[in-house]
Design a protein around this motif. Sequence first.
Motif, PDB file in Angstrom:
ATOM      1  N   THR A   1      36.483  73.618  41.923  1.00  0.00           N
ATOM      2  CA  THR A   1      36.382  72.240  41.460  1.00  0.00           C
ATOM      3  C   THR A   1      35.111  71.964  40.676  1.00  0.00           C
ATOM      4  O   THR A   1      35.113  71.137  39.765  1.00  0.00           O
ATOM      5  CB  THR A   1      36.469  71.255  42.633  1.00  0.00           C
ATOM      6  OG1 THR A   1      35.452  71.581  43.578  1.00  0.00           O
ATOM      7  CG2 THR A   1      37.835  71.328  43.298  1.00  0.00           C
TER       8      THR A   1
ATOM      9  N   SER B   1      38.235  74.014  46.604  1.00  0.00           N
ATOM     10  CA  SER B   1      39.233  73.192  47.257  1.00  0.00           C
ATOM     11  C   SER B   1      40.393  74.110  47.636  1.00  0.00           C
ATOM     12  O   SER B   1      40.748  74.999  46.865  1.00  0.00           O
ATOM     13  CB  SER B   1      39.699  72.092  46.308  1.00  0.00           C
ATOM     14  OG  SER B   1      40.728  71.334  46.894  1.00  0.00           O
TER      15      SER B   1
ATOM     16  N   ASN C   1      38.693  65.313  47.895  1.00  0.00           N
ATOM     17  CA  ASN C   1      40.042  64.825  48.204  1.00  0.00           C
ATOM     18  C   ASN C   1      40.068  64.092  49.533  1.00  0.00           C
ATOM     19  O   ASN C   1      40.724  63.059  49.668  1.00  0.00           O
ATOM     20  CB  ASN C   1      41.041  65.983  48.224  1.00  0.00           C
ATOM     21  CG  ASN C   1      41.293  66.534  46.847  1.00  0.00           C
ATOM     22  OD1 ASN C   1      41.079  65.860  45.856  1.00  0.00           O
ATOM     23  ND2 ASN C   1      41.757  67.767  46.778  1.00  0.00           N
TER      24      ASN C   1
END
Length: 131
Positions: free
Chosen positions: A37, A53, A100
Amino acid sequence: MESKRQQKFAGVLQEELATLFQREGAEYLPDTLVTITKVRVSPDLAVAKVYLSFLSTNNTGLSIATVNSHAGEIRYKLGARIRHQVRVVPSLTFFLDDTNTYVEHMDKIFDKISKERKEQGKEEEEETTED
């Protein structure tokens, strides 16, 4: 604030690491999709912090530990890929990107606030119709 040089180098590392994990990531984490990411590079380009991630994994802590245990091997493979582009292959440290999780948490908070406002609006409507 990162310099243009750091940003450019971080982009090269991110692209090459993404390709490496796509092709050979199953060796480290079978049945898990790894996404790079973000990459942050020190001013001397000797240290890179790589944020990952994971999809299809239940234990992200174990996944990060596994990747960090293979950091030397990943660095060697990365060096083979970028050896003509850089003088020094940076040491790699992998971290979990919890963006997230943070976004999901914030969405829940906003949904809760929205529901409370709707309920409050209904209560105010009922009070005005009773008068």
